[in-house]
Design an enzyme around this catalytic site. Sequence first.
Site, PDB file in Angstrom:
ATOM      1  N   ASN A   1       0.174 -22.005  62.728  1.00 57.27           N
ATOM      2  CA  ASN A   1       1.332 -21.398  62.061  1.00 57.27           C
ATOM      3  C   ASN A   1       1.587 -20.028  62.680  1.00 57.27           C
ATOM      4  OD1 ASN A   1       3.162 -20.210  60.352  1.00 57.27           O
ATOM      5  ND2 ASN A   1       2.091 -20.735  58.456  1.00 57.27           N
TER       6      ASN A   1
ATOM      7  N   CYS B   1       7.496 -16.412  57.125  1.00 53.80           N
ATOM      8  CA  CYS B   1       7.652 -17.667  57.877  1.00 53.80           C
ATOM      9  C   CYS B   1       9.088 -18.167  57.904  1.00 53.80           C
ATOM     10  CB  CYS B   1       6.733 -18.742  57.314  1.00 53.80           C
ATOM     11  SG  CYS B   1       5.003 -18.315  57.498  1.00 53.80           S
TER      12      CYS B   1
ATOM     13  N   HIS C   1       9.563 -25.492  60.475  1.00 53.76           N
ATOM     14  CA  HIS C   1       8.507 -24.477  60.532  1.00 53.76           C
ATOM     15  C   HIS C   1       7.174 -25.213  60.596  1.00 53.76           C
ATOM     16  CE1 HIS C   1       5.890 -21.204  59.777  1.00 53.76           C
ATOM     17  NE2 HIS C   1       5.645 -21.504  58.522  1.00 53.76           N
TER      18      HIS C   1
END
Length: 328
Positions: A279, A115, A249
């Site tokens: 996500n 990520c 993020h």
Amino acid sequence: MADGTTLMVSVGSYLPERVMTNHDLAEMVDTSDEWIRQRTGIAQRHIVAEGQKTSDLARHAAERALEHCGLTGSDIDLIIVATSTPDDTFPSTATKVQHQIGATTAIAFDVQAVCAGFVYALDVADAMLSAGRGRRALVIGAESFSKILNWEDRSTCVLFGDGAGAVLLERCEAVDDFGILASRLHADGAHRDILYVDGGPSSSGTVGHVRMEGNKVFRHAVEKLSSVMDEVLAAADMTVDQVDWLVPHQANIRIIEGMQKKMGLSDERVVKTVHHHANTSAASIPLALAAAVGDGRVRNGQILAFEAIGGGLVWGAALVRYGRPNGQ
Ligand code: ACO
């Protein structure tokens, strides 16, 4: 190191057509729209079509970033794809994109920092351009996370989605206070077991599935992200007041709002797309940026703060004054 500035001149994104809502998921595993929204802020996610690959998502995002500034693949010297879900073990997804967009003279490779992949790849590209390894780079975050989820595990399958975002970087003569202003990265492999994939070429010989102790990851997130944000602000000799937009993020709305509170930012200064995208790992920051540039929230010359944490653990942050000094 060559004197100059690395500008971030455009952004493009791509989301696969298929939308999977929380209600769709509730028909597959023991979960509910209410639980997912309350714990994560997610309402839906996009999922790749049969046969659609990470390189296809990456290519569309790259083409849109190129189109927005009237360039083509032949103008590009460097392509970095941040991904944990490449098409194949090798060659890299970046070399596929290089071929597809006709960037015949560009060097191309993947960066794997889950990520945090986008902030890692951004720093690598900036360092390479600063060192004179070319003038223009595409930094692409692209993921087909749906391919590494266990669709029977409700604790992970509700959290992720697929998509891609790309930014175009351009090295120019030194311009004070523009482009990539500062960047800081970290890693701590001691936390491997709280977020990992249980497979790989040299371990199981399989692709594997995401395994996560979500509450443990959560506990690290705001603390590590706010500390790296402090570092990057200090490195750029700036204060939070000067940041126009936090583009974080998009893992979980509670983490995003935790950072928002720590930084003392109003809702009008934080880009949130987790609701629609879930996500998307390395793709989430450039996807969020593309949404905010596309609808006019982020404008030329504004200061953006990026931050991300992912499996490893790895984390980082960057400060960028977006666009071109003359606004063109
Ligand atoms: N639907 C319904 N119930 C669920 C679900 C679900 N989808 N998933 C878990 N539960 C249950 C659990 O079984 C547990 O039940 P119990 O109390 O009876 O044991 C209960 O809900 C609470 O579970 P927790 O895991 O403690 O819930 P939490 O509030 O921590 O939320 C979440 C879970 C959303 C995963 C959260 O911890 C989180 O977002 N963590 C951070 C994840 C993250 O940031 N990842 C970023 C990096 S990702 C990457 O790098 C690839």
